[in-house]
Design a protein around this motif. Structure first.
Motif, PDB file in Angstrom:
ATOM      1  N   VAL A  67     -35.266  45.677  65.215  1.00 25.98           N
ATOM      2  CA  VAL A  67     -36.448  44.830  65.396  1.00 25.98           C
ATOM      3  C   VAL A  67     -37.745  45.627  65.390  1.00 25.98           C
ATOM      4  O   VAL A  67     -38.832  45.040  65.496  1.00 25.98           O
ATOM      5  CB  VAL A  67     -36.331  44.017  66.702  1.00 25.98           C
ATOM      6  N   THR A  68     -37.667  46.936  65.281  1.00 22.92           N
ATOM      7  CA  THR A  68     -38.857  47.779  65.268  1.00 22.92           C
ATOM      8  C   THR A  68     -39.135  48.301  63.866  1.00 22.92           C
ATOM      9  O   THR A  68     -38.298  48.195  62.967  1.00 22.92           O
ATOM     10  CB  THR A  68     -38.665  48.979  66.220  1.00 22.92           C
ATOM     11  N   LYS A  69     -40.315  48.878  63.706  1.00 21.15           N
ATOM     12  CA  LYS A  69     -40.692  49.434  62.405  1.00 21.15           C
ATOM     13  C   LYS A  69     -39.775  50.602  62.039  1.00 21.15           C
ATOM     14  O   LYS A  69     -39.462  50.804  60.871  1.00 21.15           O
ATOM     15  CB  LYS A  69     -42.147  49.900  62.436  1.00 21.15           C
ATOM     16  N   PHE A  95     -31.996  41.427  78.584  1.00 19.12           N
ATOM     17  CA  PHE A  95     -33.273  41.709  77.926  1.00 19.12           C
ATOM     18  C   PHE A  95     -34.304  42.265  78.893  1.00 19.12           C
ATOM     19  O   PHE A  95     -34.205  42.083  80.102  1.00 19.12           O
ATOM     20  CB  PHE A  95     -33.827  40.463  77.224  1.00 19.12           C
ATOM     21  N   PHE A  96     -35.277  43.006  78.329  1.00 19.13           N
ATOM     22  CA  PHE A  96     -36.435  43.443  79.100  1.00 19.13           C
ATOM     23  C   PHE A  96     -37.401  42.272  79.197  1.00 19.13           C
ATOM     24  O   PHE A  96     -37.953  41.831  78.185  1.00 19.13           O
ATOM     25  CB  PHE A  96     -37.137  44.618  78.407  1.00 19.13           C
ATOM     26  N   PRO A  97     -37.631  41.732  80.405  1.00 17.28           N
ATOM     27  CA  PRO A  97     -38.528  40.580  80.517  1.00 17.28           C
ATOM     28  C   PRO A  97     -39.996  40.963  80.334  1.00 17.28           C
ATOM     29  O   PRO A  97     -40.824  40.130  79.988  1.00 17.28           O
ATOM     30  CB  PRO A  97     -38.257  40.073  81.933  1.00 17.28           C
ATOM     31  N   PHE A  98     -40.291  42.234  80.592  1.00 17.10           N
ATOM     32  CA  PHE A  98     -41.636  42.762  80.405  1.00 17.10           C
ATOM     33  C   PHE A  98     -41.514  44.132  79.743  1.00 17.10           C
ATOM     34  O   PHE A  98     -40.445  44.739  79.728  1.00 17.10           O
ATOM     35  CB  PHE A  98     -42.376  42.899  81.748  1.00 17.10           C
ATOM     36  N   SER A 125     -35.851  37.410  75.280  1.00 18.23           N
ATOM     37  CA  SER A 125     -36.912  37.110  76.236  1.00 18.23           C
ATOM     38  C   SER A 125     -38.052  36.379  75.526  1.00 18.23           C
ATOM     39  O   SER A 125     -38.298  36.574  74.328  1.00 18.23           O
ATOM     40  CB  SER A 125     -37.434  38.407  76.852  1.00 18.23           C
ATOM     41  N   ILE A 126     -38.794  35.571  76.284  1.00 19.71           N
ATOM     42  CA  ILE A 126     -39.957  34.912  75.702  1.00 19.71           C
ATOM     43  C   ILE A 126     -41.045  35.940  75.390  1.00 19.71           C
ATOM     44  O   ILE A 126     -41.990  35.639  74.655  1.00 19.71           O
ATOM     45  CB  ILE A 126     -40.519  33.815  76.638  1.00 19.71           C
ATOM     46  N   ARG A 127     -40.892  37.149  75.928  1.00 20.63           N
ATOM     47  CA  ARG A 127     -41.857  38.219  75.669  1.00 20.63           C
ATOM     48  C   ARG A 127     -41.277  39.287  74.745  1.00 20.63           C
ATOM     49  O   ARG A 127     -41.724  40.434  74.761  1.00 20.63           O
ATOM     50  CB  ARG A 127     -42.326  38.853  76.981  1.00 20.63           C
ATOM     51  N   ASP A 128     -40.281  38.941  73.960  1.00 20.24           N
ATOM     52  CA  ASP A 128     -39.708  39.914  73.022  1.00 20.24           C
ATOM     53  C   ASP A 128     -40.777  40.548  72.138  1.00 20.24           C
ATOM     54  O   ASP A 128     -40.750  41.758  71.884  1.00 20.24           O
ATOM     55  CB  ASP A 128     -38.647  39.245  72.138  1.00 20.24           C
ATOM     56  N   ASP A 129     -41.729  39.739  71.653  1.00 25.88           N
ATOM     57  CA  ASP A 129     -42.763  40.271  70.766  1.00 25.88           C
ATOM     58  C   ASP A 129     -43.582  41.354  71.458  1.00 25.88           C
ATOM     59  O   ASP A 129     -43.922  42.383  70.851  1.00 25.88           O
ATOM     60  CB  ASP A 129     -43.684  39.152  70.278  1.00 25.88           C
ATOM     61  N   GLU A 130     -43.856  41.130  72.742  1.00 27.18           N
ATOM     62  CA  GLU A 130     -44.624  42.106  73.519  1.00 27.18           C
ATOM     63  C   GLU A 130     -43.822  43.413  73.688  1.00 27.18           C
ATOM     64  O   GLU A 130     -44.363  44.516  73.562  1.00 27.18           O
ATOM     65  CB  GLU A 130     -44.939  41.517  74.895  1.00 27.18           C
ATOM     66  N   VAL A 131     -42.534  43.275  73.946  1.00 28.07           N
ATOM     67  CA  VAL A 131     -41.676  44.443  74.140  1.00 28.07           C
ATOM     68  C   VAL A 131     -41.513  45.200  72.820  1.00 28.07           C
ATOM     69  O   VAL A 131     -41.553  46.439  72.788  1.00 28.07           O
ATOM     70  CB  VAL A 131     -40.303  44.008  74.705  1.00 28.07           C
ATOM     71  N   ILE A 132     -41.338  44.470  71.722  1.00 32.49           N
ATOM     72  CA  ILE A 132     -41.195  45.110  70.405  1.00 32.49           C
ATOM     73  C   ILE A 132     -42.469  45.867  70.041  1.00 32.49           C
ATOM     74  O   ILE A 132     -42.428  46.991  69.523  1.00 32.49           O
ATOM     75  CB  ILE A 132     -40.850  44.063  69.331  1.00 32.49           C
ATOM     76  N   ALA A 133     -43.620  45.247  70.325  1.00 32.87           N
ATOM     77  CA  ALA A 133     -44.902  45.900  70.021  1.00 32.87           C
ATOM     78  C   ALA A 133     -45.052  47.195  70.823  1.00 32.87           C
ATOM     79  O   ALA A 133     -45.527  48.215  70.303  1.00 32.87           O
ATOM     80  CB  ALA A 133     -46.052  44.944  70.331  1.00 32.87           C
ATOM     81  N   ALA A 134     -44.635  47.164  72.086  1.00 33.10           N
ATOM     82  CA  ALA A 134     -44.711  48.370  72.915  1.00 33.10           C
ATOM     83  C   ALA A 134     -43.800  49.459  72.367  1.00 33.10           C
ATOM     84  O   ALA A 134     -44.143  50.650  72.362  1.00 33.10           O
ATOM     85  CB  ALA A 134     -44.337  48.038  74.355  1.00 33.10           C
TER      86      ALA A 134
END
Length: 525
Positions: free
Chosen positions: A393-395, A474-477, A498-507
């Motif tokens: 899911v990452t670059k 999953f990592f929730p944050f 997680s509903i914040r998967d996009d945030e975790v992937i971006a990090a």
């Protein structure tokens, strides 16, 4: 005491065996070398039938076998000959005064107690197969191994004959054989103790194994028992306990956790699992079991003390020596060679369990838990990770080594109490965080443990540097992920969702991490 380099000539040998494999050929070779043969009962008959000259033990003791053979070797003429220290003037004087001749070699193995039990024999027959004189002779000879060689295994006959022909048994051989002898009697006594425990708890009826009452439960004020699976399996109740006192409730619980995890590696290279309070504190795969143990132990040397160890291969001497370097409660493995058994025998409080292979980690079954007003029932967590489940899911995609570390960490994390975080590198856990109320704390604890291990070992950096990190859910944050970044992890494996998967992937992308989602969670409460 005789010098280590002194070979002791064999002039008289005492032979009394239940397992007569190779005994006639062995005795004939001794006789050809000029060794006087002394024997008892069925062994003496077998040797005489083969045309060998044999002196009966009764000729030494002056007493015939009596009480249906219960009393025959329990006499000073036998044990004095085995226990006498040959360069002790007082011992020599006693031998001369009482007409006791030295016995230089004892060949003894014991009544087939275990086979008698397994045959379904009645209690009286089982009791008659409790050997008394045999273990006494074995222990006497082994204690006096400075002068006496004790043979309990036909596999050692050839090596001993070679030394007899060369002039006498060596100290190195006598010491090795003594270790095997004590392992032999220790194992034998453990069979007997377990049988009596079963009898006290009702014995075995209708072909099913009854429950075995334990000393107490998790705490002394709780009652406990173990109920073996009547169908049988490669589990702890079916394991052969070679030595050590009976297992407690906590021993069963922790050892089962270790067995369940090592089963995941049953087809892998040599692997060792160390468990404390039902959580793995060190897991490693290496070229040898000894190397795997050292790597697993290095992960958390504090928690490993008094822990449970499970191995996916038969234990060899090098591994046994490493394991007995610290106090260990229970060791579980699909086997152990004779040298390993002898090494373990010196640690009488260590419980050694040998299983019939390892269980199938993906077997079907149900897990139950009593709750107030009812019982929760669920199927076993036998989910397995397949290639088609992994989604990058990452670059950056993981390298082959990172992916291998991910798989290893994920397998271990499945067996860690939630919230679970596991760092792994090069086939070894680097840090384990278990049972916390939030994932961030588990990630920090695992990283702290890795740093502490590095400090104790004098490494330049923690093994979390360049590691894979697995999360059972999953990592929730992104905070838990960033704790892994701070620890030096370069790749992450987690279920996602997680509903914040996009945030975790971006990090993860911002930190240059690779991350894969599995789509499968492994909570373990």
């Amino acid at each position: 005491m005789t010098p280590d380099l002194l070979a002791v000539p064999v002039t008289r040998a005492l032979l009394s065996v239940s397992d007569k494999t190779g005994i006639v050929d062995f005795a004939r070779a001794l006789a050809d070398a000029g060794v006087e043969l002394v024997s008892t009962g069925g062994t003496a008959k077998a040797l005489r039938d083969a045309g060998l000259a044999v002196k009966d033990v009764a000729e030494l003791t002056g007493f015939p076998e009596m009480m249906d053979g219960r009393v025959k070797t329990l006499h000073p003429a036998v044990h004095g000959g085995l226990l006498a220290v040959r360069d002790d003037a007082g011992h020599v004087a006693s031998m001369t005064q009482h007409g006791i001749g030295a016995i230089d070699l004892a060949v003894v193995n014991l009544y087939p107690f275990e086979k008698t039990v397994e045959s379904g024999a009645d209690a009286d027959t089982v009791i008659e197969n409790i050997d008394i004189g045999g273990p006494a002779m074995v222990r006497s000879a082994a204690k006096n191994h400075a002068w006496v060689a004790i043979l309990t295994d036909p596999a050692d006959y050839a090596a001993v004959l070679a030394e007899v022909a060369a002039g006498g048994t060596t100290m190195a051989t006598r010491r090795r054989l003594a270790g095997k002898a004590f392992a032999h009697t220790g194992q034998y006594d453990s069979y007997i103790a377990r049988w009596f425990a079963q009898q006290a708890d009702g014995g075995q009826d209708d072909g099913e194994q009854d429950e075995l009452t334990l000393r107490y439960g998790e705490n002394p004020h709780q009652q406990a028992r173990v109920r073996p699976d009547a169908a049988g399996s490669a589990g702890l109740p079916q394991a052969r306990q070679v030595q050590g006192k009976a297992l407690s409730y906590n021993n069963y619980n922790d050892a089962d956790a270790a067995l369940e995890l090592i089963a995941e590696f049953r087809d892998a290279d040599p692997t060792v699992v160390i468990v404390k309070h039902a959580n793995p504190c060190g897991v490693a795969t290496a070229a040898t079991l000894a190397d795997a143990y050292e790597a697993a132990f290095a992960c958390d040397t504090v928690s490993a003390f008094g822990g449970i160890i499970a191995l996916n291969r038969a234990i060899d001497a090098a591994t046994a020596r490493a394991i007995t370097g610290i106090f260990t409660e229970v060791v579980v493995a699909p086997g152990a060679d004779d040298e390993a058994l002898a090494i373990f025998a010196a640690k009488k409080n260590l419980r050694l369990l040998l299983t019939d292979g390892l269980p199938d980690p993906h077997r079907e079954g149900e897990v139950t838990k009593e709750i107030v007003g009812g019982v929760l029932v669920q199927s076993r967590d036998n989910g397995r990770l397949t290639d088609d489940m992994l989604r990058v899911v990452t670059k950056r995609a993981p390298t082959p080594q990172e992916l291998a570390d991910c798989r290893f960490a994920w397998t271990v994390a499945k067996h860690v109490k939630s919230n679970a975080i596991v760092y792994a590198k090069d086939g070894s856990t680097a840090g384990v965080g278990a049972g916390q109320m939030n994932r961030l704390e588990s990630a920090r604890i695992a990283a702290w443990k890795a740093k502490d291990a590095a400090d104790k070992a004098g490494w330049g950096e923690a093994r979390t540097t360049g590691s894979a990190v697995a999360s059972d859910a999953f990592f929730p944050f992104a905070d838990g992920l960033m704790a892994a970044v701070e620890a030096g992890a370069t790749v992450v494996i987690q279920p996602g969702g997680s509903i914040r998967d996009d945030e975790v992937i971006a990090a993860a992308d911002a930190a240059g991490l690779a991350m894969v989602f599995t789509g499968m969670r492994h909570f373990r409460h």
